[in-house]
Each structure stands twice: as C-alpha cells, then as structure tokens.
Scaffold this motif. Sequence first.
Motif, PDB file in Angstrom:
ATOM      1  N   ARG A   1       0.821  -1.248  -0.022  1.00 41.46           N
ATOM      2  CA  ARG A   1       0.142   0.169   0.126  1.00 41.46           C
ATOM      3  C   ARG A   1       0.862   1.194  -0.005  1.00 41.46           C
ATOM      4  NH1 ARG A   1      -5.135   0.246   0.519  1.00 41.46           N
ATOM      5  NH2 ARG A   1      -6.418  -1.531   0.952  1.00 41.46           N
ATOM      6  N   SER A   2       1.910   1.137   0.538  1.00 36.64           N
ATOM      7  CA  SER A   2       2.804   2.437   0.629  1.00 36.64           C
ATOM      8  C   SER A   2       3.388   2.797  -0.812  1.00 36.64           C
ATOM      9  CB  SER A   2       4.307   2.054   1.469  1.00 36.64           C
ATOM     10  OG  SER A   2       4.920   0.988   0.897  1.00 36.64           O
ATOM     11  N   THR A   3       3.211   1.904  -1.792  1.00 38.38           N
ATOM     12  CA  THR A   3       3.732   2.359  -2.980  1.00 38.38           C
ATOM     13  C   THR A   3       2.377   2.920  -3.926  1.00 38.38           C
ATOM     14  OG1 THR A   3       3.049   0.132  -4.276  1.00 38.38           O
ATOM     15  CG2 THR A   3       5.336   0.538  -3.224  1.00 38.38           C
ATOM     16  N   THR A   4       1.135   3.006  -3.610  1.00 40.35           N
ATOM     17  CA  THR A   4       0.178   3.580  -4.175  1.00 40.35           C
ATOM     18  C   THR A   4      -0.052   4.960  -3.734  1.00 40.35           C
ATOM     19  OG1 THR A   4      -1.350   2.916  -2.418  1.00 40.35           O
ATOM     20  CG2 THR A   4      -0.846   1.225  -4.058  1.00 40.35           C
ATOM     21  N   VAL A   5      -0.781   5.723  -4.577  1.00 40.64           N
ATOM     22  CA  VAL A   5      -1.118   7.111  -4.582  1.00 40.64           C
ATOM     23  C   VAL A   5      -2.514   7.304  -3.668  1.00 40.64           C
ATOM     24  CG1 VAL A   5      -1.716   9.377  -5.734  1.00 40.64           C
ATOM     25  CG2 VAL A   5       0.027   7.722  -6.815  1.00 40.64           C
ATOM     26  N   PRO A   6      -2.540   7.990  -2.600  1.00 41.99           N
ATOM     27  CA  PRO A   6      -3.874   8.173  -2.113  1.00 41.99           C
ATOM     28  C   PRO A   6      -4.995   8.561  -3.244  1.00 41.99           C
ATOM     29  CG  PRO A   6      -1.952   9.409  -1.023  1.00 41.99           C
ATOM     30  CD  PRO A   6      -1.570   8.879  -2.066  1.00 41.99           C
ATOM     31  N   THR A   7      -6.124   8.078  -2.756  1.00 37.79           N
ATOM     32  CA  THR A   7      -7.222   7.988  -3.570  1.00 37.79           C
ATOM     33  C   THR A   7      -7.574   9.336  -3.873  1.00 37.79           C
ATOM     34  OG1 THR A   7      -8.184   5.787  -2.801  1.00 37.79           O
ATOM     35  CG2 THR A   7      -9.607   7.580  -3.828  1.00 37.79           C
TER      36      THR A   7
ATOM     37  N   HIS B   1      -4.384   5.572 -19.903  1.00 42.33           N
ATOM     38  CA  HIS B   1      -3.723   6.014 -18.687  1.00 42.33           C
ATOM     39  C   HIS B   1      -4.338   5.985 -17.494  1.00 42.33           C
ATOM     40  CE1 HIS B   1      -1.348   8.992 -16.317  1.00 42.33           C
ATOM     41  NE2 HIS B   1      -2.295   9.430 -16.162  1.00 42.33           N
ATOM     42  N   VAL B   2      -5.736   6.141 -17.595  1.00 39.23           N
ATOM     43  CA  VAL B   2      -6.411   6.011 -16.337  1.00 39.23           C
ATOM     44  C   VAL B   2      -6.495   4.722 -15.918  1.00 39.23           C
ATOM     45  CG1 VAL B   2      -8.658   6.449 -15.494  1.00 39.23           C
ATOM     46  CG2 VAL B   2      -7.884   8.101 -16.785  1.00 39.23           C
ATOM     47  N   ARG B   3      -6.849   3.675 -16.737  1.00 38.79           N
ATOM     48  CA  ARG B   3      -6.815   2.376 -16.355  1.00 38.79           C
ATOM     49  C   ARG B   3      -5.450   2.040 -15.844  1.00 38.79           C
ATOM     50  NH1 ARG B   3      -9.644   0.723 -21.523  1.00 38.79           N
ATOM     51  NH2 ARG B   3      -7.654   0.452 -22.490  1.00 38.79           N
ATOM     52  N   GLN B   4      -4.278   2.296 -16.469  1.00 37.30           N
ATOM     53  CA  GLN B   4      -3.014   2.016 -15.707  1.00 37.30           C
ATOM     54  C   GLN B   4      -2.982   2.499 -14.261  1.00 37.30           C
ATOM     55  OE1 GLN B   4       0.561   2.474 -18.034  1.00 37.30           O
ATOM     56  NE2 GLN B   4      -0.581   2.497 -19.915  1.00 37.30           N
ATOM     57  N   ALA B   5      -3.486   3.864 -14.075  1.00 34.48           N
ATOM     58  CA  ALA B   5      -3.292   4.671 -12.635  1.00 34.48           C
ATOM     59  C   ALA B   5      -4.629   3.821 -11.523  1.00 34.48           C
ATOM     60  CB  ALA B   5      -3.897   5.926 -12.678  1.00 34.48           C
ATOM     61  N   LEU B   6      -5.573   3.120 -12.108  1.00 42.05           N
ATOM     62  CA  LEU B   6      -6.275   2.464 -11.318  1.00 42.05           C
ATOM     63  C   LEU B   6      -5.681   1.106 -11.010  1.00 42.05           C
ATOM     64  CD1 LEU B   6      -9.873   3.114 -12.868  1.00 42.05           C
ATOM     65  CD2 LEU B   6      -8.810   4.299 -10.918  1.00 42.05           C
ATOM     66  N   ALA B   7      -5.139   0.641 -11.707  1.00 45.55           N
ATOM     67  CA  ALA B   7      -4.517  -0.706 -11.825  1.00 45.55           C
ATOM     68  C   ALA B   7      -3.431  -0.721 -10.629  1.00 45.55           C
ATOM     69  CB  ALA B   7      -3.799  -1.161 -12.971  1.00 45.55           C
ATOM     70  N   GLN B   8      -2.931   0.347 -10.325  1.00 47.29           N
ATOM     71  CA  GLN B   8      -1.921   0.591  -9.142  1.00 47.29           C
ATOM     72  C   GLN B   8      -2.596   1.157  -7.886  1.00 47.29           C
ATOM     73  OE1 GLN B   8       1.318  -0.284  -9.769  1.00 47.29           O
ATOM     74  NE2 GLN B   8       0.459  -0.639 -11.828  1.00 47.29           N
ATOM     75  N   SER B   9      -3.781   0.950  -7.927  1.00 45.03           N
ATOM     76  CA  SER B   9      -4.754   1.561  -6.805  1.00 45.03           C
ATOM     77  C   SER B   9      -5.324   0.364  -6.083  1.00 45.03           C
ATOM     78  CB  SER B   9      -6.000   2.650  -7.356  1.00 45.03           C
ATOM     79  OG  SER B   9      -6.593   2.808  -6.049  1.00 45.03           O
ATOM     80  N   SER B  10      -6.338   0.349  -5.779  1.00 43.31           N
ATOM     81  CA  SER B  10      -6.910  -0.649  -4.931  1.00 43.31           C
ATOM     82  C   SER B  10      -7.148  -1.896  -5.792  1.00 43.31           C
ATOM     83  CB  SER B  10      -8.219  -0.485  -4.233  1.00 43.31           C
ATOM     84  OG  SER B  10      -9.294  -0.092  -5.016  1.00 43.31           O
ATOM     85  N   PRO B  11      -7.641  -3.050  -5.042  1.00 44.27           N
ATOM     86  CA  PRO B  11      -7.822  -4.429  -5.864  1.00 44.27           C
ATOM     87  C   PRO B  11      -9.226  -4.096  -6.749  1.00 44.27           C
ATOM     88  CG  PRO B  11      -7.162  -5.026  -3.769  1.00 44.27           C
ATOM     89  CD  PRO B  11      -7.194  -3.415  -3.584  1.00 44.27           C
ATOM     90  N   ASP B  12     -10.079  -3.515  -6.035  1.00 41.07           N
ATOM     91  CA  ASP B  12     -11.397  -3.340  -6.895  1.00 41.07           C
ATOM     92  C   ASP B  12     -11.303  -2.362  -8.011  1.00 41.07           C
ATOM     93  OD1 ASP B  12     -13.020  -4.679  -5.210  1.00 41.07           O
ATOM     94  OD2 ASP B  12     -13.775  -2.960  -3.862  1.00 41.07           O
ATOM     95  N   HIS B  13     -10.262  -1.397  -7.696  1.00 38.70           N
ATOM     96  CA  HIS B  13      -9.995  -0.425  -9.088  1.00 38.70           C
ATOM     97  C   HIS B  13      -9.368  -1.231 -10.186  1.00 38.70           C
ATOM     98  CE1 HIS B  13     -11.071   2.930  -6.268  1.00 38.70           C
ATOM     99  NE2 HIS B  13     -11.943   3.014  -7.089  1.00 38.70           N
TER     100      HIS B  13
END
Length: 234
Positions: free
Chosen positions: A67-73, A137-149
């Motif tokens: 989680r430390s590698t993800t950008v805050p929502t 680009h948006v999909r790649q960003a979401l892929a680095q977010s939560s499992p749901d996203h």
Amino acid sequence: MLDRLPSVPASALARQLARWLPAPVDGPRQDVAERLGQWLNVKEAIALHAATGAVDAAGAAASRRQRSTTVPTQALRANLQAELQRVQAVLAQSIRRRDPTHRPDASDPDTEFAFYHQRLHEQQRRMELSVDALRDHVRQALAQSSPDHARLAALDAHMQTLFGGREQRLLSQLPALLKARFAALRQAVATSDTPHDPRWLQAFADEFEQILLAELDLRLQPVMGLIESLEHDD
C-alpha cells in the motif's frame, strides 16, 4: 464495487440526433443486461465470460502490492480529473476552431459539404487517438490503486475490446446523418420566401459543432466513469 457505480444518462449525441430523427415506436422496456445481451454474439459472450479470470488476476496482483507504493485516492482522483479536463478542453477547442480562410458558398453545396465531411474525419481521428490514450492512462493508474479499481480497469479494457468496434461502426454513420441534415436545411430554405438566404449554412455549422462536442462527450463517458469510481472510496 461495480454495483455502486453511477448510472450513465443518455448521451448528448443521442439527444442531438434524436431531434433530427423520427420518434421511435414505443416498445417493451429492457434492462441493461437484456440490452447488453443483444449486442453480444456467442463468441463475444464466451470471451466476456473468460475475461473474469483476467479481472480477478488484476485484483489479486493489486492486493499483493504494498500500500505504501500507491497514490492516495483523493490525490489520484484529482490528478486524473485534471488530466481529463485538459484533454477535454484541448479537443473542444479544436472542434470550435473554425478555418478563417473558409468562405461559405451557398451556391456550391457539394463543395461545402465536402469541407465539413473532411473536418468531421479529422476531428474524429483526433478524438479517437487522444481519448484512447487517456483511457489507457486512467486504467494504468487504477491498476496501481486498490484491488477493486484494478479489477474495474481490467474489466474496462475487455469491454473496450468487445464493444470498441461497434462504437466505431455507429459513429461512422454520422457523415450520412449530417449529409441528410445538410440537405434538409438546404431544402427548407429553397422552399421558403428567402431561397437565397445563406444563413442556413451558418445554422448547419453551429449544429455540426454541437454534434462533434456531443461525440466528444460520448467518447469520454467511459473515462469519466472510471474516475468517478474513485469517489466511492472516500
């Protein structure tokens, strides 16, 4: 998560074209699943079912990510919204920009429509390239977010593969619809008390611009939906 996404209203493009076309005959209403099913042939339905494995794998990969590698929502949503607004503004400005050297000539309608046909082709190509790049680009960003996203991003990629061709075929019908509208406006002024009034060309130019802006709105709806999904994480 997917069941909490906001519903998509009728597109501006559909509303604009509805003004030009005869009203449809009322029939039984269908839910989204029934209407979606009519779009899928057997091969496509199997492909969509098979995609669930890839969607689940994307979620699992996101779960393993620290989680430390993800950008805050909140920051991620703000960044993606800003990028969306930038792309939208650039494309809208391109649509509204008119050729200062063009001198409308109502006495030569064939040349006039050819001018708009070429402009439509250029703008559609520009929208396709820019919006597809933004969506990826948006999909790649979401892929680095939560499992749901991450699952949502994977699902969107498969849906674009399945339905992208149909969208392009539907949008390819716009030239014929615009040509019919062009002819209707020309015929209306030809049978009026002022048959030589060239203002119908200005009216067509305005409607042409609105159609392109409505198409832009339609193309951006999947991207807007992906970004809006981040609102449910607050």
